[in-house]
Design a protein around this motif. Structure first.
Motif, PDB file in Angstrom:
ATOM      1  N   LEU A   1      -9.740  -2.987   5.056  1.00  0.00           N
ATOM      2  CA  LEU A   1      -8.531  -2.440   4.427  1.00  0.00           C
ATOM      3  C   LEU A   1      -8.462  -2.823   2.953  1.00  0.00           C
ATOM      4  CD1 LEU A   1      -6.132  -3.005   7.415  1.00  0.00           C
ATOM      5  CD2 LEU A   1      -6.906  -0.796   6.518  1.00  0.00           C
ATOM      6  N   HIS A   2      -8.845  -4.039   2.629  1.00  0.00           N
ATOM      7  CA  HIS A   2      -8.909  -4.468   1.224  1.00  0.00           C
ATOM      8  C   HIS A   2      -9.926  -3.607   0.471  1.00  0.00           C
ATOM      9  CE1 HIS A   2     -10.301  -7.126  -2.120  1.00  0.00           C
ATOM     10  NE2 HIS A   2      -8.994  -7.285  -2.253  1.00  0.00           N
ATOM     11  N   GLY A   3     -11.044  -3.337   1.113  1.00  0.00           N
ATOM     12  CA  GLY A   3     -12.050  -2.479   0.487  1.00  0.00           C
ATOM     13  C   GLY A   3     -11.531  -1.078   0.226  1.00  0.00           C
ATOM     14  N   ASP A   4     -10.825  -0.508   1.200  1.00  0.00           N
ATOM     15  CA  ASP A   4     -10.280   0.842   1.045  1.00  0.00           C
ATOM     16  C   ASP A   4      -9.224   0.917  -0.058  1.00  0.00           C
ATOM     17  OD1 ASP A   4     -11.869   1.810   3.107  1.00  0.00           O
ATOM     18  OD2 ASP A   4     -10.203   2.157   4.507  1.00  0.00           O
ATOM     19  N   CYS A   5      -8.325  -0.061  -0.093  1.00  0.00           N
ATOM     20  CA  CYS A   5      -7.158   0.029  -0.983  1.00  0.00           C
ATOM     21  C   CYS A   5      -7.343  -0.639  -2.345  1.00  0.00           C
ATOM     22  CB  CYS A   5      -5.942  -0.591  -0.288  1.00  0.00           C
ATOM     23  SG  CYS A   5      -5.420   0.340   1.157  1.00  0.00           S
ATOM     24  N   VAL A   6      -8.251  -1.595  -2.441  1.00  0.00           N
ATOM     25  CA  VAL A   6      -8.411  -2.332  -3.699  1.00  0.00           C
ATOM     26  C   VAL A   6      -9.802  -2.131  -4.298  1.00  0.00           C
ATOM     27  CG1 VAL A   6      -8.371  -4.622  -4.771  1.00  0.00           C
ATOM     28  CG2 VAL A   6      -6.707  -4.050  -3.001  1.00  0.00           C
ATOM     29  N   LEU A   7     -10.824  -2.467  -3.548  1.00  0.00           N
ATOM     30  CA  LEU A   7     -12.176  -2.406  -4.106  1.00  0.00           C
ATOM     31  C   LEU A   7     -12.636  -0.971  -4.347  1.00  0.00           C
ATOM     32  CD1 LEU A   7     -13.977  -5.215  -2.052  1.00  0.00           C
ATOM     33  CD2 LEU A   7     -12.858  -5.372  -4.291  1.00  0.00           C
ATOM     34  N   GLY A   8     -12.362  -0.065  -3.413  1.00  0.00           N
ATOM     35  CA  GLY A   8     -12.764   1.333  -3.584  1.00  0.00           C
ATOM     36  C   GLY A   8     -12.142   1.971  -4.814  1.00  0.00           C
ATOM     37  N   PRO A   9     -10.807   1.917  -4.947  1.00  0.00           N
ATOM     38  CA  PRO A   9     -10.184   2.492  -6.141  1.00  0.00           C
ATOM     39  C   PRO A   9     -10.662   1.818  -7.440  1.00  0.00           C
ATOM     40  CG  PRO A   9      -8.543   2.228  -4.431  1.00  0.00           C
ATOM     41  CD  PRO A   9      -9.802   1.548  -3.946  1.00  0.00           C
TER      42      PRO A   9
ATOM     43  N   ALA B   1       0.807  -1.223   0.000  1.00  0.00           N
ATOM     44  CA  ALA B   1       0.000   0.000   0.000  1.00  0.00           C
ATOM     45  C   ALA B   1       0.841   1.274   0.000  1.00  0.00           C
ATOM     46  CB  ALA B   1      -0.934   0.008   1.216  1.00  0.00           C
ATOM     47  N   GLY B   2       2.080   1.178   0.450  1.00  0.00           N
ATOM     48  CA  GLY B   2       2.935   2.357   0.485  1.00  0.00           C
ATOM     49  C   GLY B   2       2.698   3.210   1.717  1.00  0.00           C
ATOM     50  N   ALA B   3       3.306   4.370   1.732  1.00  0.00           N
ATOM     51  CA  ALA B   3       3.309   5.231   2.916  1.00  0.00           C
ATOM     52  C   ALA B   3       1.975   5.930   3.149  1.00  0.00           C
ATOM     53  CB  ALA B   3       4.420   6.269   2.793  1.00  0.00           C
ATOM     54  N   ALA B   4       1.211   6.145   2.108  1.00  0.00           N
ATOM     55  CA  ALA B   4      -0.045   6.896   2.255  1.00  0.00           C
ATOM     56  C   ALA B   4      -1.194   6.176   1.553  1.00  0.00           C
ATOM     57  CB  ALA B   4       0.130   8.310   1.717  1.00  0.00           C
ATOM     58  N   PRO B   5      -1.619   5.039   2.093  1.00  0.00           N
ATOM     59  CA  PRO B   5      -2.714   4.319   1.441  1.00  0.00           C
ATOM     60  C   PRO B   5      -4.024   5.093   1.551  1.00  0.00           C
ATOM     61  CG  PRO B   5      -2.136   3.257   3.514  1.00  0.00           C
ATOM     62  CD  PRO B   5      -1.138   4.359   3.287  1.00  0.00           C
ATOM     63  N   PRO B   6      -4.959   4.870   0.615  1.00  0.00           N
ATOM     64  CA  PRO B   6      -6.226   5.611   0.607  1.00  0.00           C
ATOM     65  C   PRO B   6      -7.217   5.043   1.632  1.00  0.00           C
ATOM     66  CG  PRO B   6      -6.200   4.038  -1.192  1.00  0.00           C
ATOM     67  CD  PRO B   6      -4.852   3.960  -0.521  1.00  0.00           C
ATOM     68  N   LEU B   7      -6.945   5.273   2.915  1.00  0.00           N
ATOM     69  CA  LEU B   7      -7.762   4.664   3.963  1.00  0.00           C
ATOM     70  C   LEU B   7      -8.883   5.579   4.429  1.00  0.00           C
ATOM     71  CD1 LEU B   7      -5.028   3.036   6.249  1.00  0.00           C
ATOM     72  CD2 LEU B   7      -6.334   1.997   4.370  1.00  0.00           C
ATOM     73  N   SER B   8     -10.023   4.970   4.683  1.00  0.00           N
ATOM     74  CA  SER B   8     -11.128   5.670   5.329  1.00  0.00           C
ATOM     75  C   SER B   8     -10.748   5.879   6.794  1.00  0.00           C
ATOM     76  CB  SER B   8     -12.399   4.819   5.234  1.00  0.00           C
ATOM     77  OG  SER B   8     -12.210   3.589   5.939  1.00  0.00           O
ATOM     78  N   GLU B   9     -11.540   6.646   7.511  1.00  0.00           N
ATOM     79  CA  GLU B   9     -11.286   6.828   8.937  1.00  0.00           C
ATOM     80  C   GLU B   9     -11.343   5.478   9.657  1.00  0.00           C
ATOM     81  OE1 GLU B   9     -13.313   9.076  12.745  1.00  0.00           O
ATOM     82  OE2 GLU B   9     -13.524   9.997  10.766  1.00  0.00           O
ATOM     83  N   GLU B  10     -12.330   4.646   9.283  1.00  0.00           N
ATOM     84  CA  GLU B  10     -12.457   3.322   9.892  1.00  0.00           C
ATOM     85  C   GLU B  10     -11.255   2.447   9.534  1.00  0.00           C
ATOM     86  OE1 GLU B  10     -14.824   4.660   7.892  1.00  0.00           O
ATOM     87  OE2 GLU B  10     -16.431   5.125   9.304  1.00  0.00           O
ATOM     88  N   GLY B  11     -10.775   2.561   8.295  1.00  0.00           N
ATOM     89  CA  GLY B  11      -9.606   1.797   7.867  1.00  0.00           C
ATOM     90  C   GLY B  11      -8.359   2.188   8.632  1.00  0.00           C
ATOM     91  N   SER B  12      -8.193   3.491   8.867  1.00  0.00           N
ATOM     92  CA  SER B  12      -7.037   3.963   9.646  1.00  0.00           C
ATOM     93  C   SER B  12      -7.083   3.415  11.067  1.00  0.00           C
ATOM     94  CB  SER B  12      -7.001   5.489   9.688  1.00  0.00           C
ATOM     95  OG  SER B  12      -6.734   6.007   8.414  1.00  0.00           O
ATOM     96  N   GLU B  13      -8.267   3.449  11.674  1.00  0.00           N
ATOM     97  CA  GLU B  13      -8.418   2.919  13.029  1.00  0.00           C
ATOM     98  C   GLU B  13      -8.160   1.411  13.056  1.00  0.00           C
ATOM     99  OE1 GLU B  13     -12.264   4.057  14.561  1.00  0.00           O
ATOM    100  OE2 GLU B  13     -11.842   6.181  14.250  1.00  0.00           O
ATOM    101  N   ALA B  14      -8.673   0.702  12.058  1.00  0.00           N
ATOM    102  CA  ALA B  14      -8.473  -0.745  11.991  1.00  0.00           C
ATOM    103  C   ALA B  14      -6.992  -1.075  11.862  1.00  0.00           C
ATOM    104  CB  ALA B  14      -9.260  -1.340  10.819  1.00  0.00           C
TER     105      ALA B  14
END
Length: 180
Positions: free
Chosen positions: A165-173, A114-127
């Motif tokens: 996290l998969h949803g934030d980084c793969v499915l969402g994009p 995912a790298g240094a700045a993955p596209p995480l939702s607030e829930e994803g960041s907390e998870a």
């Protein structure tokens, strides 16, 4: 829906490659790699472990079956995703330690993919932060029913966190690209 391969077979494949990790941690590595958007092809092992000397798992091998099952389970809208952990007849300590090592594997490979700045939702960041806390944990010797229930809750949390996290980084994009 493909089932995960037998944990003992994955352990044996890991030992055969000289990896310093058990099946649970290796599954965590694979899932972290995939959840972070890493390549889904046979190069996952070398790339997720940052070791170009590792061979690609042979088509149809246990590690290739593990990859195929993880991809399908992470993509399944029915939330069929499972963690590769020891079965319930193992000690509570052993199962807890396997869950914590799964989290350690997941975090390392997720960061690589995912790298240094993955596209995480607030829930994803907390998870992700919660997974990091679990990765630092260690099992304390206990066998009571309350601890058994707590471990089941942690396993479910980790399972849902990986899907999030998969949803934030793969499915969402992927969904955003299909709309454009």
């Amino acid at each position: 829906m493909p089932d995960l391969p037998d944990i003992a077979a994955v352990d044996a494949a890991s030992r055969q490659l000289g990896l310093a990790m058990d099946a649970s941690e290796l599954h965590g590595v694979l899932c972290g790699w995939l959840a972070g958007g890493g390549a889904t092809d046979g190069t996952w092992l070398a790339r997720a472990l940052a070791d170009d000397a590792l061979p690609a798992p042979a088509p149809g091998s246990v590690l290739d079956q593990l990859r195929e099952a993880a991809i399908v389970q992470l993509e399944d809208r029915g939330f069929s995703f499972d963690l590769l952990l020891p079965i319930a007849d193992r000690s509570l300590d052993e199962r807890a330690e396997a869950l914590f090592s799964w989290c350690r594997g997941f975090l390392g490979a997720f960061g690589l993919a995912a790298g240094a700045a993955p596209p995480l939702s607030e829930e994803g960041s907390e998870a992700l932060q919660d997974l990091a806390r679990l990765a630092k944990a260690s099992a304390e010797s206990s066998e009571d029913e309350e601890d058994e229930d707590a471990l089941a809750e942690l396993e479910e949390f980790v399972r849902v966190a990986a899907l999030l996290l998969h949803g934030d980084c793969v499915l969402g994009p992927r969904h955003r690209r299909s709309l454009n």
